[in-house]
Enzyme design. Structure first.
Site, PDB file in Angstrom:
ATOM      1  N   THR A  73       0.836  -1.208   0.000  1.00  0.00           N
ATOM      2  CA  THR A  73       0.000   0.000   0.000  1.00  0.00           C
ATOM      3  C   THR A  73       0.867   1.251   0.000  1.00  0.00           C
ATOM      4  OG1 THR A  73      -1.698  -1.159   1.275  1.00  0.00           O
ATOM      5  CG2 THR A  73      -1.786   1.242   1.321  1.00  0.00           C
ATOM      6  N   GLY A  98       6.213  -0.591  -0.256  1.00  0.00           N
ATOM      7  CA  GLY A  98       7.074   0.550   0.036  1.00  0.00           C
ATOM      8  C   GLY A  98       7.496   0.549   1.495  1.00  0.00           C
ATOM      9  N   GLU A 122      -0.385  -5.305   5.965  1.00  0.00           N
ATOM     10  CA  GLU A 122       0.908  -5.439   5.272  1.00  0.00           C
ATOM     11  C   GLU A 122       1.750  -6.529   5.936  1.00  0.00           C
ATOM     12  OE1 GLU A 122       1.314  -0.837   3.685  1.00  0.00           O
ATOM     13  OE2 GLU A 122       2.350  -1.398   5.502  1.00  0.00           O
TER      14      GLU A 122
HETATM   15  C1  5RP Z   1       1.611   2.156   4.137  1.00  0.00           C
HETATM   16  C2  5RP Z   1       3.078   1.964   4.077  1.00  0.00           C
HETATM   17  C3  5RP Z   1       3.794   2.505   2.906  1.00  0.00           C
HETATM   18  O1  5RP Z   1       4.505   1.487   2.297  1.00  0.00           O
HETATM   19  C4  5RP Z   1       4.723   3.596   3.343  1.00  0.00           C
HETATM   20  O2  5RP Z   1       3.977   4.556   4.065  1.00  0.00           O
HETATM   21  C5  5RP Z   1       5.404   4.252   2.148  1.00  0.00           C
HETATM   22  O3  5RP Z   1       4.450   4.969   1.422  1.00  0.00           O
HETATM   23  P1  5RP Z   1       4.793   5.779   0.112  1.00  0.00           P
HETATM   24  O4  5RP Z   1       5.097   4.784  -0.953  1.00  0.00           O
HETATM   25  O5  5RP Z   1       3.508   6.546  -0.150  1.00  0.00           O
HETATM   26  O6  5RP Z   1       5.948   6.690   0.393  1.00  0.00           O
HETATM   27  O7  5RP Z   1       3.702   1.388   4.940  1.00  0.00           O
HETATM   28  O8  5RP Z   1       1.074   1.688   5.339  1.00  0.00           O
END
Ligand code: 5RP
Length: 227
Positions: free
Chosen positions: A33, A87, A108
């Site tokens: 996500t 991510g 996740e």
């Molecule tokens: C969501 C996450 C995302 O992987 C993390 O916040 C990174 O987000 P982005 O790709 O928008 O920088 O852990 O719960």
């Protein structure tokens, strides 16, 4: 100079090129996500005929994949995943991560736990020597919020309730500021043991297998043997 969004798009494309040759028409992929993963989903959709579908870590990613014609499976109907792609908010040299900036940390961690390998995709701003500058998200059962917050404060952090936010699991998030996380595995275990904690945003006991990091110089691979 590439913008951060362009770097995220570069690493998303590199991740598709990395996993695609390993997918078969009966393969199911674990999908995380966030804004980087959104771009990964967009790039992946062009190859949706090359794999069976995905297990998603959030309602947000589920919607995006279904809108693009990727079949999304319930995790209960899937026994194993070769790759989970997601991510991170911070990544350290041991490939331990802080995650949960988007609030999807629990799902996740669940989907990642079923996958054999975790591919972390990020732009270079996420690489740090020591985790902790990014506030550590901790998902909590609402009735335990204050009790958990006191225990997190006793660990040296400053927990702040994420305003106007309810997770996909109907819970709340405390963002813990001010931690210098020298031993992420020990802290993850410690926080996991606090009654009322659903999930801690440290992914250290089981970190990334490989990270792809996009910088102005291109996309580089990080593996544990690098550190
Ligand atoms: C969501 C996450 C995302 O992987 C993390 O916040 C990174 O987000 P982005 O790709 O928008 O920088 O852990 O719960």
């Amino acid at each position: 100079m590439y913008t951060q969004t362009e770097l995220k798009a570069h690493v998303a494309q590199a991740a598709v090129e990395f996993v695609l040759p390993q997918l078969r028409t009966d393969s199911i992929l674990g999908v995380g996500t966030g804004s980087t993963v959104d771009l990964f989903i967009d790039a992946l959709a062009a190859h949706k005929g090359a794999f069976k579908g995905a297990v998603s870590s959030s309602e947000r990613s589920t919607r995006r994949m279904r809108d693009l014609g990727i079949t999304v499976y319930d995790l209960n109907d899937v026994e194993s995943l070769l790759w989970y792609v997601d991510g991170a908010d911070e990544l350290d040299p041991s490939l331990a991560m802080t995650k949960g900036g988007g609030g999807a940390l629990t799902r996740e961690k669940i989907v990642a736990s079923v996958a054999k390998n975790f591919l972390c995709i990020a732009d270079a701003s996420k690489e740090v020597a020591v985790l902790g500058a990014f506030p550590l998200p901790v998902e909590v059962i609402p009735m335990a919020r204050a009790a958990v917050a006191r225990q997190l404060a006793a660990l040296g952090g400053n927990p702040v309730l994420r305003a106007d936010f309810i997770t996909d699991n109907g819970c709340q998030i405390l963002d813990v500021h001010g931690l210098q996380i020298q031993d992420p595995k020990a802290l993850e275990q410690r926080i996991n043991n606090i009654p009322g904690v659903v999930c801690c945003g440290l992914f250290a006991l089981s970190g990334a297998s490989i990270a792809l990091i996009a910088s102005q110089e291109g996309v580089q691979r990080r593996e544990l043997s690098d550190s």
